[in-house]
Design a protein around this motif. Structure first.
Motif, mmCIF file in Angstrom:
data_model
loop_
_atom_site.group_PDB
_atom_site.id
_atom_site.type_symbol
_atom_site.label_atom_id
_atom_site.label_comp_id
_atom_site.label_asym_id
_atom_site.label_seq_id
_atom_site.Cartn_x
_atom_site.Cartn_y
_atom_site.Cartn_z
ATOM 1 N N LYS A 131 0.824 -1.206 0.000
ATOM 2 C CA LYS A 131 0.000 0.000 0.000
ATOM 3 C C LYS A 131 0.859 1.257 0.000
ATOM 4 O O LYS A 131 1.754 1.409 0.824
ATOM 5 N N ASN A 142 0.602 -5.011 2.520
ATOM 6 C CA ASN A 142 -0.824 -5.159 2.229
ATOM 7 C C ASN A 142 -1.006 -6.543 1.613
ATOM 8 O O ASN A 142 -0.334 -6.888 0.638
ATOM 9 N N SER A 234 -8.443 3.849 5.768
ATOM 10 C CA SER A 234 -8.847 2.614 5.115
ATOM 11 C C SER A 234 -10.319 2.361 5.351
ATOM 12 O O SER A 234 -10.830 2.546 6.445
#
Length: 360
Positions: A131, A142, A234
Motif C-alpha cells: 500500500k 498489504n 482505510s
C-alpha cells in the motif's frame, strides 16, 4: 563517496528533446480476425515519445476496446466499495472535503454510474499489493494481491520495462474534475527505477520541475520516515465479485483547495499564458491523454518532482489555448516495491539511501 551536493549533479542539457516512433500492436487471437494465411488481422498503433530526461509517454497504449473495458471495470470497483461502505455504516469517504474542485450535483444521464460526489471531495484510492503511503511517499505491507486484469496490463509493459523490473504494486485512483496531487518525488529506496502511471477518463496536464534543496528537506523531514503517522483512511474490505479478492479504499491526504483558490490559479494562468518571459525555470507540463502510459525513469524519476495542479483548466502546449477539464479522471500507478531496497542513483541530494550513508 556519495553525491549529496546539488552542484555536482550532471543534468541532462536538453531534458525535453525527444524522439517519436509508432509501435504497431496486433490484436490478440481472442479478439482478432483470422486471415487466410493464419495471421491475426487488425490491431492498433501506439505513439511512443522518449524524452532525454528519462520520461517515456505512450499514447494509445491499449486498443479502444481494451481501454473501454478497463475504464468500466475501474468505475465498478469504486462503486462496489462505496456501496459497501454505506451499507456497513462506515464513514463516507467521498464526502470529505479536500483537493478536488467543486462539482455540480446535477443528475448525470449516463447509463454508467461514477463514484458519488458531494460539492468538494478528495481523490480516492484502491491499493493492490504493498500500500502506497501518501504521508511518507513510502509503502506499507498489504495482503491484497494484484488482480489478473491489472496483471494483464503489466504484461503489456514488456515492450518498455525489463522483466527484472516487473512491478508488484498498483494503486487505482479516482480524481474528481479539477483535483490534483502535490508535487513530490517517490522515495528512492523503497521503489524501483520505474514509476508508471496509466491515465483514464479526463485529460489533464502533469507538471514536472527539477527538485531543489527545499524538496530534499521536505523529503527527509520526520513525517517522511517509514512507520511515521499517516492520514490515509482505510475503508472496509470488500469483494468486487463473489470470487474476487478484497480491496481497500482510502482517501489520500492532500492540501485543501477551495473553488476561490482554483479561480485565482486559473486567472493567473490565463494572464501569463502569452506574456511569460523566457526564464531558466525548469517547470514544464505534459498533457496526459486518456489511454496514455507515462513512465518516469532515470533523471526525471529521481531528481524531478511530478504533480497535477488542482484547477479547472489546463493550457494545451501545442495550441497554447486554455482547455477546460471536463471529466473525472482515473489512473493506475504501478511501482516495484522492495522494503529492503537500497538506491545508488546519481541524485543523492534526494536519495534516502545515500543521505543515510552520508550521515553515518
Amino acid at each position: 563517496m556519495v553525491n549529496t551536493k546539488i552542484e555536482d549533479i550532471k543534468w541532462v542539457q536538453k531534458p525535453w528533446d525527444h524522439t517519436s516512433r509508432i509501435n504497431h500492436i496486433p490484436l490478440s487471437s481472442t479478439r482478432g480476425k483470422l486471415a487466410s494465411d493464419g495471421s491475426i488481422e487488425g490491431g492498433h498503433n501506439q505513439e511512443i515519445l522518449e524524452f532525454e530526461n528519462g520520461l517515456i509517454l505512450i499514447n494509445d497504449f491499449l486498443s479502444n476496446e481494451e481501454y473501454d473495458e478497463l475504464l468500466e471495470k475501474i468505475k465498478d470497483e469504486f462503486i462496489v466499495l462505496k456501496e459497501g461502505e454505506e451499507s456497513s455504516l462506515k464513514p463516507t469517504l467521498s464526502s470529505d472535503s479536500g483537493g478536488g474542485g467543486e462539482k455540480n450535483d446535477k443528475d448525470n444521464s449516463s447509463n454508467h454510474q461514477t463514484p458519488k460526489k458531494s460539492k468538494s471531495i478528495r481523490r480516492q484510492a484502491i491499493h493492490y499489493g504493498p500500500k502506497y503511503d501518501y504521508t511518507t511517499n513510502h509503502a506499507s505491507p498489504n495482503s491484497i494481491p494484484v488482480p489478473k486484469y491489472i496483471e494483464d496490463i503489466i504484461d503489456k509493459m514488456i515492450i518498455i520495462i525489463p522483466k527484472n523490473n516487473r512491478v508488484n504494486q498498483a494503486t487505482i485512483q479516482f480524481y474528481p474534475t479539477g483535483s490534483g496531487i502535490p508535487p513530490h518525488i517517490d522515495t528512492h529506496s523503497c521503489f524501483d527505477e520505474y514509476i508508471i502511471s496509466f491515465s483514464l477518463g479526463g485529460k489533464v496536464n502533469m507538471s514536472f520541475q527539477k527538485a531543489t534543496p527545499v524538496i530534499a528537506q521536505k523529503m527527509f523531514a520526520p513525517r517522511r520516515c517509514l512507520g511515521g503517522p499517516t492520514t490515509s483512511t482505510s475503508a472496509s474490505s470488500l469483494s468486487t465479485t463473489p470470487s474476487a479478492s478484497a480491496t481497500s479504499l482510502s482517501v489520500p491526504s492532500t492540501n485543501s483547495s477551495s473553488s476561490s483558490s482554483s479561480s485565482v490559479q486559473d486567472q493567473a494562468l490565463e494572464k501569463d499564458m502569452h506574456s511569460k518571459p523566457e526564464s531558466e525555470s525548469s517547470y514544464h507540463e505534459i498533457p496526459l491523454k486518456p489511454n496514455s502510459l507515462c513512465i518516469m525513469a532515470k533523471e526525471i524519476r529521481y531528481a524531478w518532482t511530478h504533480g497535477i495542479k488542482s484547477r479547472s483548466t489546463d493550457v494545451n502546449p501545442i495550441t497554447n489555448q486554455i482547455e477546460k477539464r471536463l471529466d473525472d479522471r482515473y489512473s493506475i500507478t504501478f511501482r516495484k516495491v522492495d522494503f529492503d531496497g537500497k538506491c545508488n542513483c546519481d541524485y543523492g541530494v534526494w536519495c534516502d539511501s545515500q543521505q543515510k550513508k552520508d550521515g553515518e
